[in-house]
Structure formats: C-alpha cells, structure tokens
Enzyme design. Sequence first.
Site, PDB file in Angstrom:
ATOM      1  N   ASP A 350     -63.083  -6.460  -8.646  1.00  0.00           N
ATOM      2  CA  ASP A 350     -63.100  -7.445  -7.385  1.00  0.00           C
ATOM      3  C   ASP A 350     -64.569  -7.639  -7.116  1.00  0.00           C
ATOM      4  O   ASP A 350     -65.565  -6.866  -7.401  1.00  0.00           O
ATOM      5  CB  ASP A 350     -62.762  -6.438  -6.300  1.00  0.00           C
ATOM      6  CG  ASP A 350     -62.602  -7.099  -4.994  1.00  0.00           C
ATOM      7  OD1 ASP A 350     -61.833  -8.040  -4.968  1.00  0.00           O
ATOM      8  OD2 ASP A 350     -63.430  -6.475  -4.141  1.00  0.00           O
ATOM      9  N   GLU A 387     -63.455 -11.106 -11.298  1.00  0.00           N
ATOM     10  CA  GLU A 387     -63.527 -12.029 -10.209  1.00  0.00           C
ATOM     11  C   GLU A 387     -65.012 -12.513 -10.058  1.00  0.00           C
ATOM     12  O   GLU A 387     -65.728 -11.827  -9.321  1.00  0.00           O
ATOM     13  CB  GLU A 387     -63.110 -11.269  -8.726  1.00  0.00           C
ATOM     14  CG  GLU A 387     -62.618 -12.242  -7.841  1.00  0.00           C
ATOM     15  CD  GLU A 387     -62.493 -11.806  -6.642  1.00  0.00           C
ATOM     16  OE1 GLU A 387     -61.458 -12.579  -5.727  1.00  0.00           O
ATOM     17  OE2 GLU A 387     -62.895 -10.751  -6.229  1.00  0.00           O
TER      18      GLU A 387
END
Length: 734
Positions: A350, A387
Amino acid sequence: MEHINIYPTHQHGNLSLRRGIPYPFGATFVLGGINFSIYSAHATSCTLVLFDQGEREPFAEIPFPEDFRIGHVFAMIVFDLNYENLEYGYRFDGPWDPEDGDLYDPSNILLDPYAKSIGGREVWGTPPDWSDPYRYRAHIPLNDYDWGDDRSPGIPVEELVIYEMHVRGFTRHPSSGVQHPGTFDGLREKIPYLNDLGVNAVELMPIFEFDEFEYSHRINPLTGDPLFNYWGYSTVGFFAPKAGYAANGPSGRQSHELKNLVKALHASGIEVFLDVVFNHTSEGNANGPTISFRGIDNKTYYMLDPDGSYRNYSGTGNTLNCNHPVVREMVIDCLRYWVYEYHIDGFRFDLASILGRDQDGTPLVSPPLIEALALDPILAQTKLIAEAWDAGGLYQVGSFPDFGRWAEWNGRYRGALRRWLKGDSGVIGEVARRIAGSPDLYATRGPTASINFITCHDGFTLNDLFSYNRKHNLANGESGRDGSDENDSWNCGVEGPTDTPAINALRARMIRNAITILMVSHGVPMILSGDEYGHTKYGNNNTYCHDNAVNWFNWDQLVVSSDLYRFFKTIIAFRQAHRVLRSTEFIMLQGPEDGDDAAEGEEQEEGEPEETTVNAEPEPEEAALDLLFEECPRLAWHGVNTGKPEWAGWNTTLAFTLCDSAADDLIYVAMNMHWQPLTFELPAPPEGMSWHLSVDTNASPPGDIYEVGGEPRLGDQAAISLGARAVVVLVARR
C-alpha cells in the site's frame, strides 16, 4: 556437555534471569526460557512487564540491568515462564522533548513491534475495556504447525488472475452459509467457489493486527450505527495475524487457522498475496494513541519535521521511516517471517512510493529498502507488487524503482480504460498502449510488470462505475469530503438504481465490456470481489468504515445475477485457454507513438501503418528489419476497416488481432464505444481456418459468451456488426 547459557545469573523475585541475545528482536524460545529483545536508541531505561493472560495487573515488572543492554538493544532471558498463559509488554523511560522527537513516558505499557500474536481484539466487534492500561497484548505463539508437503503453487506471473478480497466481508453475510462467518475458516469453506470462478491468486486486504474500534467515536449519520475500521489499513502489529478474523481467536489459535487457510488454498492451486501497509501505523498524528513505536523510539520509527511534528505522506497522520536502517530491517524481517512461517506467495504494498523516500521525505533514485526486498534471498520467489504512489503527491506508475523484480498496480490502465468505456474522446492511443501491456511504461520489464485493473477496494465497484456520476459518501460521517471526486464513471442516464429496462441492459453490457477488455489485455488482470455478481455500494466510493452489507459479499446475488457470474467465469477461462493473451514480452506493436493521442480531427495518412517494436534498448537497424519479418506472435491494430486503425482523438472504435503461430492461436477483438452500431470488416484468417464467435457483449445471455471449444462459426466471414457500446471477441478455428 552442558550449555552454560541455561544457567541464570540474576534474580528478580522468584524469576531467574540472564543477559539475553540481542538478535532476533522480539520474544523467542531458548533453552529453559524466553529471550526478550527490543531496540531503542534514545531510551534511558526499559522494563519488561509480564501478565497472566487476561489479567489487568502484571505479576512482574523486571527492569533490564544496565549490563543487559547491548548497544541500543535491551536483551534478557527469563527462565521458567508459563509461556502458554503469558502476555508481555514494555515500559520505556527517557526524555520528554516533543520538539526533538522524544516522547518517553514510563506510565505507558507498550506493545513489542515484533509481537507474533496480539490479544485484546480476539472477537471482532466486541468492545474492549477502555480503562485497561495495556489494551493490545503480546503473546508468544508456538511454532508447532504441521505444513505436511505444502508448497507454493509457483504460478508464473503471466498466468495469474488475481482476486482482491476482504477476509471478513467474503463470508460475513448471512447468505454465506459457512460455519464461522467472517473468518479465515469461513473463507476456507468457500475455496471451491474460487476454483469455479477460475481465479488462481487471492489478494487479501490487510490481515495484520489492527483495531476495528479505531473510529469508535464516530457514527453513521444516516443510520446512527457505529463506524469501524473495516478495511484495516492501520496496522497495530506487523507480525501478527488479525485475531478477530479467526473463529479460534479467543483461544489464541489465529495463527493455526490462517495457516490452515493458506495450506488449503495452495492445495487448490491458488496463491496467497497479502496487502501490506508499511507506510504508516495506527498511532496517527500527535493526537493519536501511544501503542508501541511512538513510546519506544519515536524519532527512529517515524519521519519527523525539524519541530518534531509528523510528516504525513500517507494521509493518515504519520509516515513510517522506512529507510532508517532499523525500520528497514524490521520490514525485511517481517516479510521474511510471513514467507517462511505462513508460506505467503506475494505482497501488494500500500502506498509503496513511501518506501522509496529518504528519512527527510526526499524520493530516492535507488531506495535501499526497495532494492533489499527485490534482492532478498528468502523473498526470491515471492511476487512483489507496488501501489506506485503516495498521498504526498509522488506518482511513480511506470517509473517505480523495480530492480528487475517489482510489478505495479497500473493506475494509468484503470484511468484510460474507464474513460474509453464511457466513450470519452482523446484516449484511443493510450488505450492501445494499455491493452498492449503498457510498453511505454514497462519497456525494460515486460507486460507482466503491469497489474491491470478497472476496479479495486478503493473506489466504485464495477456496477457502481456505470450507475453513478458522483460519489455518495455521507454515510462515512465526513460530510462527503472523503473519497475521490475523479471517478471517470457514467450513470448511463440515471443516478443510482432504476427500473428502466434499457438502462439496466446498458449497464450490464458496460460491465461485460469492462471485464472482457481486462481479460484480453496483456499484463496481469485483477478483479474486485463481488464484481462478478454486480455488487453495489450504493455510490459510496470509500467504504473503509462500514461493517455491513455495503461491504459484505452477498451470496444470494450469485443466483439473481447468474448470467453475469457465468460471463465472468467464462471470460476468465477464455484467457487461460489462449496463450497469446499471456505473453511475457511485448509483441509487435503497430500503432500510435508513445506520446499523446492524435489531436482530435487529425487525419491519418493513407497506406499501411508502420510496424514498430518496443525493446529494452534501441536495436540496430538490421535487427529491427529482421523483426519486421518475424512470424507470430504479433499484435496488429484495425479500425472498422482491416489494417486501418483511426488514431484521431475523436475516435471511439478500435480492433486488434493477436496471433501466436506456435500455439495455433488467433484472436480478433473489436471494441465499439460509439453510441451507434457499426460494422467492422474482418481480417481474413489463415487458410483452412474460420472465425468463430466467443463474445458479443451486445447479445442477450446466453448468447453473450460461449464456452471455450463451443464457439459457433460466423456465417459472414468478411464482416461483423457490433451493437452500440459493445465488444466482440472472435477466435479462428480449423
């Protein structure tokens, strides 16, 4: 021969002690006792606090003798502890100087950053004792699990079809019919469903220990119901599985239950990826709770401004100081642990761009943490997915430092395809590049560096993408301020649900268009759990705080939407049946240059389009000429006329053929995003072959898609009519 290190050298009450082993950090078993090791560079003293399980008051508090400190590590062996009933924490003393980043307070009992099991939230949604002085309690699990002959399925990256899902939400709905809804065990019962759908990798949203009561002071203003930290992107402990996701959480068996799940998924040919959050922790900004890192060594674990305030590249109040050597080592230790202890196959990071920032926040050209993960020997067979952006404005899709290993969530694929699907102009050239595996972004890495997706947990579902023009987030309790305003969505004429048959038919067609294009694109496809039956979140594009039907997988809808589910599983099977869709290299690309789309209204020159090849480095002219005469595999672009794509920005139609002569595989895809039907001229298939219809998203089920091997032969082999806003896929058969 006796081991001298089994003998105590110190005594504290009735407990025998010995100077400990500084590494590994955490609590580990040694002969006759437990070794406790914890780092702090700036503390003046440390005390080990021991509890019997569930007891409010500790049974012992043991200050580390000065000679038990080795460098910046406090290490101590405590003998003859009842580890099965033991909980432990630490107190740290030192300076209180917020402007210098020191926040030591010995009244706080702190969680070990290396805790392998954490109590305090053993049953999801059970309110904790807010007066407990130590609400998150470290346990020491036994490493006694029998993995048998478990091995990772070892699926090549190009073969993957990833399914992003939430452990609790997948079986929490009453319709799931599992014995233990909302748990690792519940998910294990549903593995046959995943096999039937055809996915071969699950990407689990965060399962590291977090606190679902993080937003307990907030309520849903529309219903009065409490709001939760449902998604879990706010880590309390990086080494511990979420106890509240286990049916056996109250008995501390969450580790075994998760391992049972991983083992069963592997046995079914499914790899397990974890969505991991190393960009921030649950301690938040200066107003957040002191749980662990802040009280142990605040200015080591977090990025701080010169005045001691928290840098916030995560958008959540703090940013983990990932490129400090100690923090970097913790991240590496953590991922190694999940690989060797839980047999995890891959990780999605993330806001991974934060991992590439220096300790002052500067983006690094060659970030040591990202390089270390790429080259780590224990992680060598593990998939790494970034990401490739953060909340501080750093956007690295196509430029994330990959070290030959990292793949990326391709946010540019999502944006381009969404605009294309709703018929926007000025996007055709980018769409061609995204479908081709994004050679402009991943020229040196190949198409498998691109994780292609149109929807994910963050944003609209596929159903809502074509049902809402704007977000509807009032239920989140933030007055609609949260969530992105840029969704590239289209409501097809009515905002939200409607009884109008024509609009519902159009929305269903748009969903079929989206999943079809995703599955025929080069790169690695990822789908969002629930999209296969048309799950709706009622226009909420940021459902991080809802533990209810907004987020839960509704198994009854699989029956109601059986035609859509059949379409999903059949198009996934189509991808797996055609090797040409799963290329590991960029194949011959004729089309727009790697720049902007042709200006609107610009005419393409007459004649055959020039063929070009994307390579890691420019090839000599002779080699390039050789490539022009290679046989398949190749990708060729078409328009409504064969071999004549129209790259003008106003155009919303495009077709292409994919051919792999070695596999006797030839596919034709035509996309008409125009609002009127159009007829596409078909290229002539090789001699002895004819076109067969696989997909026509404009047709009513079951004629919208055919099983592999059961595709009917086209009556007209020269042209095919495409309905408005429709996609057709043909295969050549002998």
